[in-house]
Design a protein around this motif. Sequence first.
Motif, short mmCIF file in Angstrom:
data_model
loop_
_atom_site.label_atom_id
_atom_site.label_comp_id
_atom_site.label_asym_id
_atom_site.label_seq_id
_atom_site.Cartn_x
_atom_site.Cartn_y
_atom_site.Cartn_z
N ASN A 1 -5.93 8.34 -2.70
CA ASN A 1 -6.45 7.75 -2.17
C ASN A 1 -6.18 6.20 -3.10
N VAL A 2 -5.70 5.15 -2.68
CA VAL A 2 -5.00 4.18 -3.34
C VAL A 2 -6.14 3.06 -1.85
N VAL A 3 -6.40 2.09 -3.06
CA VAL A 3 -7.86 1.30 -2.49
C VAL A 3 -7.29 0.14 -2.71
N PHE B 1 -6.97 0.22 -7.13
CA PHE B 1 -7.90 1.72 -7.29
C PHE B 1 -7.04 3.28 -6.99
N LEU B 2 -6.62 3.46 -7.93
CA LEU B 2 -6.20 4.85 -7.59
C LEU B 2 -7.01 5.91 -8.28
N TYR C 1 -16.42 2.75 -8.22
CA TYR C 1 -14.97 3.12 -7.28
C TYR C 1 -16.46 4.03 -6.01
N HIS C 2 -16.76 5.03 -6.12
CA HIS C 2 -16.69 5.64 -5.03
C HIS C 2 -18.36 5.41 -4.61
N LEU D 1 0.80 -1.51 0.18
CA LEU D 1 0.32 0.08 0.10
C LEU D 1 0.81 0.87 0.09
N GLU D 2 1.93 1.36 0.61
CA GLU D 2 2.78 2.76 0.51
C GLU D 2 3.59 2.69 -0.49
N ASP D 3 4.46 1.47 -0.95
CA ASP D 3 5.07 1.36 -2.34
C ASP D 3 3.81 2.23 -3.31
#
Length: 127
Positions: free
Chosen positions: A64-66, A84-85, A120-121, A49-51
């Motif tokens: 956001n990153v999901v 998902f970006l 997405y939302h 997630l951090e990468d």
Amino acid sequence: MALQASVMNLPGVGIPLAESSHSPSKVLCLTEAIAMEVLADDEEYEEILEDMREECCKFGTLINVVIPRPSQIGEQISGAGKVFLEYSDTSSCANARNALNGRKFGGNTVNASYYPEEKYHNGDYGA
């Protein structure tokens, strides 16, 4: 007149655009980027997630990153294994798509496509 006729015969000319992976949006979906077994390990999950945040903010303002994942082993969850970006604008999302599509990640070739913002939302991470 001959030039105009040949332009009219181009594939896709006159066909309305549908909401698809080709319609620009602020959300990008990556497939083939993460192995399912990595999702089960909390430490590896957080590292990925951090990468993703670190790498993907290079293309624009990343909101956001999901990365959907099951909460328990064996649970089936919509979108598991996808990334998902969400970007602040379609231009940043397009930059990311151009840079990430076809890129190798963990031995896999990443497939990057636009994802409908409404889905997405709503937390709909399926097909």
